[in-house]
Design a protein around this motif. Structure first.
Motif, PDB file in Angstrom:
ATOM      1  N   LEU A 676       0.795  -1.347   0.028  1.00  0.00           N
ATOM      2  CA  LEU A 676       0.224  -0.193  -0.155  1.00  0.00           C
ATOM      3  C   LEU A 676       0.850   1.381   0.009  1.00  0.00           C
ATOM      4  N   SER A 677       2.154   0.923   0.461  1.00  0.00           N
ATOM      5  CA  SER A 677       2.853   2.311   0.792  1.00  0.00           C
ATOM      6  C   SER A 677       4.402   1.865   0.623  1.00  0.00           C
ATOM      7  N   THR A 678       5.343   2.567   0.174  1.00  0.00           N
ATOM      8  CA  THR A 678       6.637   2.267   0.074  1.00  0.00           C
ATOM      9  C   THR A 678       7.391   3.205   1.023  1.00  0.00           C
ATOM     10  N   ALA A 679       8.507   2.956   1.443  1.00  0.00           N
ATOM     11  CA  ALA A 679       9.443   3.262   2.336  1.00  0.00           C
ATOM     12  C   ALA A 679      10.766   3.607   1.734  1.00  0.00           C
ATOM     13  N   ARG A 695      19.066  -6.517  -6.639  1.00  0.00           N
ATOM     14  CA  ARG A 695      18.861  -5.985  -5.367  1.00  0.00           C
ATOM     15  C   ARG A 695      17.520  -6.599  -4.585  1.00  0.00           C
ATOM     16  N   ILE A 696      17.509  -6.172  -3.547  1.00  0.00           N
ATOM     17  CA  ILE A 696      16.389  -6.745  -2.569  1.00  0.00           C
ATOM     18  C   ILE A 696      15.123  -5.621  -2.976  1.00  0.00           C
ATOM     19  N   THR A 697      13.910  -5.862  -3.326  1.00  0.00           N
ATOM     20  CA  THR A 697      13.087  -4.962  -3.828  1.00  0.00           C
ATOM     21  C   THR A 697      11.898  -5.056  -2.726  1.00  0.00           C
ATOM     22  N   SER A 698      11.662  -5.733  -1.724  1.00  0.00           N
ATOM     23  CA  SER A 698      10.910  -5.956  -0.570  1.00  0.00           C
ATOM     24  C   SER A 698      11.288  -7.045   0.533  1.00  0.00           C
ATOM     25  N   PRO A 699      11.302  -6.368   1.634  1.00  0.00           N
ATOM     26  CA  PRO A 699      10.849  -5.081   2.308  1.00  0.00           C
ATOM     27  C   PRO A 699      12.012  -4.043   2.132  1.00  0.00           C
ATOM     28  N   THR A 700      11.765  -2.821   2.517  1.00  0.00           N
ATOM     29  CA  THR A 700      12.707  -1.700   2.534  1.00  0.00           C
ATOM     30  C   THR A 700      13.791  -1.706   3.396  1.00  0.00           C
ATOM     31  N   HIS A 701      14.780  -1.148   3.462  1.00  0.00           N
ATOM     32  CA  HIS A 701      15.672  -0.867   4.192  1.00  0.00           C
ATOM     33  C   HIS A 701      15.286  -0.011   5.629  1.00  0.00           C
ATOM     34  N   GLY A 702      15.548  -0.631   6.595  1.00  0.00           N
ATOM     35  CA  GLY A 702      14.889   0.085   7.990  1.00  0.00           C
ATOM     36  C   GLY A 702      13.624  -0.212   8.157  1.00  0.00           C
ATOM     37  N   THR A 703      12.941  -1.063   7.550  1.00  0.00           N
ATOM     38  CA  THR A 703      11.559  -1.553   8.100  1.00  0.00           C
ATOM     39  C   THR A 703      11.434  -1.976   9.432  1.00  0.00           C
ATOM     40  N   ILE A 704      10.490  -1.467  10.110  1.00  0.00           N
ATOM     41  CA  ILE A 704      10.122  -2.420  11.396  1.00  0.00           C
ATOM     42  C   ILE A 704       8.915  -2.901  11.166  1.00  0.00           C
ATOM     43  N   ILE A 705       8.932  -4.224  11.289  1.00  0.00           N
ATOM     44  CA  ILE A 705       7.785  -5.237  11.415  1.00  0.00           C
ATOM     45  C   ILE A 705       6.988  -5.295  12.745  1.00  0.00           C
ATOM     46  N   ALA A 706       5.740  -4.813  12.693  1.00  0.00           N
ATOM     47  CA  ALA A 706       4.977  -5.101  13.757  1.00  0.00           C
ATOM     48  C   ALA A 706       4.117  -6.132  13.582  1.00  0.00           C
ATOM     49  N   LEU A 707       4.312  -7.446  14.359  1.00  0.00           N
ATOM     50  CA  LEU A 707       3.606  -8.573  14.007  1.00  0.00           C
ATOM     51  C   LEU A 707       1.843  -8.373  14.482  1.00  0.00           C
ATOM     52  N   SER A 721      11.507 -10.248  -1.483  1.00  0.00           N
ATOM     53  CA  SER A 721      11.584 -10.580  -3.183  1.00  0.00           C
ATOM     54  C   SER A 721      12.971  -9.701  -3.436  1.00  0.00           C
ATOM     55  N   ALA A 722      13.333 -10.116  -4.377  1.00  0.00           N
ATOM     56  CA  ALA A 722      14.794  -9.540  -4.990  1.00  0.00           C
ATOM     57  C   ALA A 722      14.626  -9.791  -6.741  1.00  0.00           C
ATOM     58  N   GLU A 723      15.458  -9.033  -7.321  1.00  0.00           N
ATOM     59  CA  GLU A 723      15.677  -9.003  -8.540  1.00  0.00           C
ATOM     60  C   GLU A 723      17.186  -9.778  -8.989  1.00  0.00           C
ATOM     61  N   GLY A 724      17.160 -10.395  -9.951  1.00  0.00           N
ATOM     62  CA  GLY A 724      18.600 -10.991 -10.104  1.00  0.00           C
ATOM     63  C   GLY A 724      18.460 -12.321 -10.378  1.00  0.00           C
ATOM     64  N   SER A 725      19.611 -13.087 -10.522  1.00  0.00           N
ATOM     65  CA  SER A 725      19.486 -14.625 -10.847  1.00  0.00           C
ATOM     66  C   SER A 725      20.795 -15.300  -9.948  1.00  0.00           C
ATOM     67  N   LEU A 763      25.512  -9.072  -2.876  1.00  0.00           N
ATOM     68  CA  LEU A 763      24.910  -8.051  -3.836  1.00  0.00           C
ATOM     69  C   LEU A 763      24.191  -7.023  -3.398  1.00  0.00           C
ATOM     70  N   ASP A 764      23.558  -7.181  -2.123  1.00  0.00           N
ATOM     71  CA  ASP A 764      22.510  -6.255  -1.598  1.00  0.00           C
ATOM     72  C   ASP A 764      22.408  -6.587  -0.053  1.00  0.00           C
ATOM     73  N   GLU A 765      21.932  -5.572   0.453  1.00  0.00           N
ATOM     74  CA  GLU A 765      21.667  -5.820   2.099  1.00  0.00           C
ATOM     75  C   GLU A 765      20.913  -4.718   2.582  1.00  0.00           C
ATOM     76  N   ILE A 766      19.946  -5.045   3.611  1.00  0.00           N
ATOM     77  CA  ILE A 766      19.063  -4.362   4.272  1.00  0.00           C
ATOM     78  C   ILE A 766      19.037  -4.611   5.921  1.00  0.00           C
ATOM     79  N   LYS A 767      18.552  -3.713   6.464  1.00  0.00           N
ATOM     80  CA  LYS A 767      18.381  -4.067   7.705  1.00  0.00           C
ATOM     81  C   LYS A 767      16.853  -3.627   8.370  1.00  0.00           C
ATOM     82  N   LEU A 768      16.502  -4.750   9.111  1.00  0.00           N
ATOM     83  CA  LEU A 768      14.998  -4.409   9.711  1.00  0.00           C
ATOM     84  C   LEU A 768      14.992  -4.946  11.081  1.00  0.00           C
ATOM     85  N   GLU A 769      13.940  -4.593  11.544  1.00  0.00           N
ATOM     86  CA  GLU A 769      13.587  -4.802  13.011  1.00  0.00           C
ATOM     87  C   GLU A 769      12.208  -5.393  13.369  1.00  0.00           C
ATOM     88  N   VAL A 770      11.947  -6.321  14.009  1.00  0.00           N
ATOM     89  CA  VAL A 770      10.897  -7.161  14.306  1.00  0.00           C
ATOM     90  C   VAL A 770      10.604  -6.883  15.627  1.00  0.00           C
TER      91      VAL A 770
END
Length: 779
Positions: A676-679, A695-707, A721-725, A763-770
């Motif tokens: 619904l929205s992007t960060a 590259r990693i297409t989802s989720p975004t870098h810095g995402t906070i996951i609220a269960l 999800s990511a793009e590449g082979s 190839l790509d890296e993101i950080k997230l918090e749960v």
């Protein structure tokens, strides 16, 4: 004593002409009598509960003399006043005998008659002190007894005495004594029990040996033999005196009794005596009414209690102890049944779950869709996307999931509400806004403690806390075309018995109401909730929610299976049911159709066993039109792969619309994004050349996951999800998946997610918090 005797002998001629103007009548004394228990009546006057409301004394109900066992009446007269039916209030023979015995220091029976003792009970000035009565009090008692005998019959004197005489400890009156010591009503006392009761009248706080001795004498007099069997009397008396009290609350409606007695105020009411009569009586007898008439129906209350407890016994192996049920009359808001708990099946049976606050789950969705329809944001045929959604909030991403953890693609509003899909509801709340929805719920009588922004988008799934009573009354507002009015639990007096179990209210008798929801939207939502085909996707076409008469119903399940609800209405009634555990512990394998729904359906079928229920008539401003649904363009968007599923589910049909919003064809949007929205996303700038193609297409870098609090943690997985082979996925340095997509069972904490090639190059890296409750994956 000789002096008192001389005074009485001189005063005797005057006693025969003493005026009776200052004595209360028998009917006034009886009307002013205040039991320590309050009787709760149903709407027809049937006693449905008894609850103790006076902790200072233990009085039972007033017992008519005809309802007192002959053995007790005889035992009392033999023990207290053998010439009761011969004298005129004062036993002059006993007075002279007492005086003579006192003169020669011989032990004789006292000269006080039953009538004299009653005079002392009715007049506070004649009350016996710690040192006994004074000469003046005894003289006044003698005068009052003579006056009382002139205005009262003997049977009235004996009846009043039996009900007002203080007995052992806090007990007053024969009803309290017989129920406490013998566990039965006064009409069932036998000779032995009557003898013990009479002995306690003479010496209320005597020790057991004294009571046995006196009771044996009375028993011998009753049996007219000097060899009465008194051998086992000592054990019987010891056992009887060890009993302290009978139940403080008993009947069908303990929680209703608590609710209505809270409002019980001191003062004459409901059969109490008037002000002029009250002035003649001691203050201890002038109190509030002990009879409260409620709006409940006793037969329905019995059925509700039995049905609720029977169903919980059937689910005894599923960690389920508590339940509650309420039935409302749609027209007047009268509460017809109120079952606050599962009674003996619960370890918290005193808790009233009709008023307790719990999370309502999906039962708030009808109000959300009604608001969106009223605001013309959607129609019943509008298509909503049921797919993986990530909603940006101030605390991170909110990722809702459905109850069955599967997504359905594009569905209509009718299907989304009927099948209770979570993601379309959250998408609808995004359109309405949590703050606006919170205000709508408050207008419907749900006093939420916090603002809409506090609850956020989880409010669509019932993250707030509400009571069963308020929630059921909000559904009653839907049944009444969006008009809200408060509920009612008491009546001024029982209604006249009629053939019909439901007495329709006239327009003048209807409670004041206010319009809080568009009547057109209320009608459309009610039509959806009554549509078995709309809920077929989740509940099947032949679910327990299908009733014989027309009904509209919604189920709900809250966080970790802690609460399960079924709330709905017919033409005449609204029924709400909650099941769960007082401790908040999760239930085991209890769904919307196995928990509250069977109780709800059984109650509705009982209500309409002989009474029809018809669908409401469409209000002004509502039109019905034919609609068709088209498939999305192949390859265009997230829902394109569900085209066959959508086309078979959303068949052409007749649909209801607010006038001006109708259209004949609906098609799914193409090119839709699952989020619904992007960060904002900041990628690791190292390996920039490689990340251009991977590259990693989802989720975004810095995402906070609220269960999601409404879904068990084990059932929630985060999609990547990511793009590449030739990609491999790493979580905190450890490989957990391969390919362009991956799923991960989240657990609380900060995590680093990487995609690497076959050589391990990042190839790509993101950080997230749960955040929130999580389950650590097995390693």
């Amino acid at each position: 004593m000789r002096r008192l005797l001389a005074i009485l002998l001189v005063a005797a001629p005057a006693l025969s002409t003493a005026p009776a103007a200052h004595s209360a009548s028998f009917s006034e004394v009886k009307a002013a009598y205040q039991p320590s228990d309050t009787l709760i009546l149903d709407r027809r006057g049937e006693v449905i509960h008894r609850i103790r409301t006076d902790a200072t004394v233990r009085r039972g109900q007033w017992v008519a003399l005809a309802d007192v066992s002959p053995a007790l009446r005889t035992a009392l007269v033999l023990s207290e006043d053998k010439r009761f039916y011969e004298h005129s209030g004062v036993d002059w023979q006993a007075v002279s005998s007492a005086a003579w015995g006192n003169l020669w220091n011989s032990k004789t029976r006292g000269a006080s008659t039953i009538t004299m003792q009653l005079s002392g009970l009715l007049d506070d000035d004649l009350k016996r002190g710690s040192g006994g009565r004074s000469v003046v009090q005894k003289l006044g008692q003698t005068v009052s007894a003579t006056v009382l005998e002139r205005s009262w019959r003997k049977d009235q004197i004996l009846e009043a005495y039996l009900n007002l005489v203080p007995l052992k400890g806090e007990l007053v009156g024969i009803d309290a004594l017989s129920r406490t010591l013998f566990g039965k009503a006064a009409h069932g006392l036998d000779n032995r029990e009557a003898a013990v009761a009479a002995a306690l009248v003479r010496a209320p706080n005597a020790k057991a040996p004294q009571v046995v001795q006196r009771a044996c004498s009375v028993l011998q007099a009753l049996q007219k033999a000097g060899n009465a069997d008194c051998e086992a009397l000592d054990l019987f008396v010891t056992g009887a005196l060890s009993r302290r009290d009978y139940e403080a609350s008993s009947g069908l409606a303990p929680h209703v009794a608590v609710q209505v007695t809270k409002a019980l105020q001191a003062g004459p009411a409901n059969g109490g005596i008037g002000e002029s009569s009250a002035a003649k009586l001691p203050a201890k007898l002038v109190r509030a009414s002990t009879i409260i008439t409620t709006t409940l129906r006793a037969p329905l209350q019995r059925f509700a209690v039995q049905t609720l407890q029977t169903h919980l016994r059937e689910l005894s192996g599923r960690h389920l102890e508590d339940a509650a049920l309420v039935v409302l009359d749609n027209a007047g808001g009268e509460v017809l049944a109120w079952v606050g708990s599962s009674g003996p099946l619960s370890r918290a049976e005193d808790v009233d779950f009709v008023t307790a606050l719990r999370q309502p789950g999906s039962t708030l969705k009808p109000f959300l869709y009604a608001q969106a329809i009223a605001e013309r944001r959607i129609t019943a045929a509008s298509l909503l996307e049921d797919s993986d959604a990530q909603i940006q909030t101030s605390g991170g991403l909110y990722i809702p999931q459905n109850y069955d953890r599967h997504f359905k693609g594009w569905v209509s509003t009718r299907t989304a509400l009927g099948a209770s899909l979570n993601v379309p509801a959250v998408r609808t709340l995004v359109m309405v806004s949590p703050d606006a929805f919170q205000k709508q719920l408050v207008a419907l009588g749900l006093p939420l403690k916090e603002s809409g922004d506090f609850y956020g988008y989880s409010l669509a799934l019932g993250s707030a806390e509400v009571s069963l009573l308020n929630l059921s009354n909000a559904y009653r507002a839907l049944a009444n075309g969006g008009r809200y009015s408060p509920t009612r639990l008491t009546l001024a007096a029982p209604v006249a018995t009629q053939r019909s179990t439901r007495t329709p209210l006239t327009a003048a008798a209807l409670p004041p109401s206010r319009q809080v929801l568009d009547p057109r939207a209320a009608f459309i939502v009610g039509d959806i909730l009554s549509d078995p085909l709309a809920r077929a996707r989740s509940f099947g076409t032949d679910s327990v929610l299908a009733t014989r008469a027309w009904t509209a119903v919604k189920t709900g399940t809250s966080k970790d299976m802690r609460d399960n609800w079924a709330v709905g209405y017919s033409q005449a009634y609204t029924v709400g049911v909650w099941v769960g555990n007082a401790s908040g512990a999760p239930m085991w394998d209890v769904s919307g159709t196995t928990g509250a729904a069977p109780i709800w359906a059984a109650t509705m079928n009982y209500l309409h066993a002989k009474q029809p229920s018809r669908a409401p008539k469409p209000p002004a401003g509502v039109v019905q039109a034919a609609v068709q649904f088209a498939n999305p363009t192949p390859g265009g968007g997230a829902a394109s792969g569900t085209a066959a599923l959508v086309s078979s589910t959303e068949a052409a049909r007749q649909e209801w619309f607010i006038a001006g919003t109708q259209q004949s064809a609906f098609a799914m949007k193409t090119g839709a994004s699952p989020a619904l929205s992007t960060a904002y996303k900041a990628h690791n700038t190292s390996n920039a050349q490689d990340s251009a193609s991977a590259r990693i297409t989802s989720p975004t870098h810095g995402t906070i996951i609220a269960l999601d609090p409404d879904i068990p943690p084990k059932a929630q997985r985060l999609s990547f999800s990511a793009e590449g082979s030739g990609l491999r996925w790493k979580m905190d340095g450890k490989v957990f998946a391969s390919g362009n997509a991956a799923q991960w069972l989240p657990w609380p904490g900060r995590h680093v997610v990487q995609i690497v090639d076959s050589k391990g190059k990042v190839l790509d890296e993101i950080k997230l918090e749960v955040r929130g409750a999580g389950v650590v994956a097995k390693r």
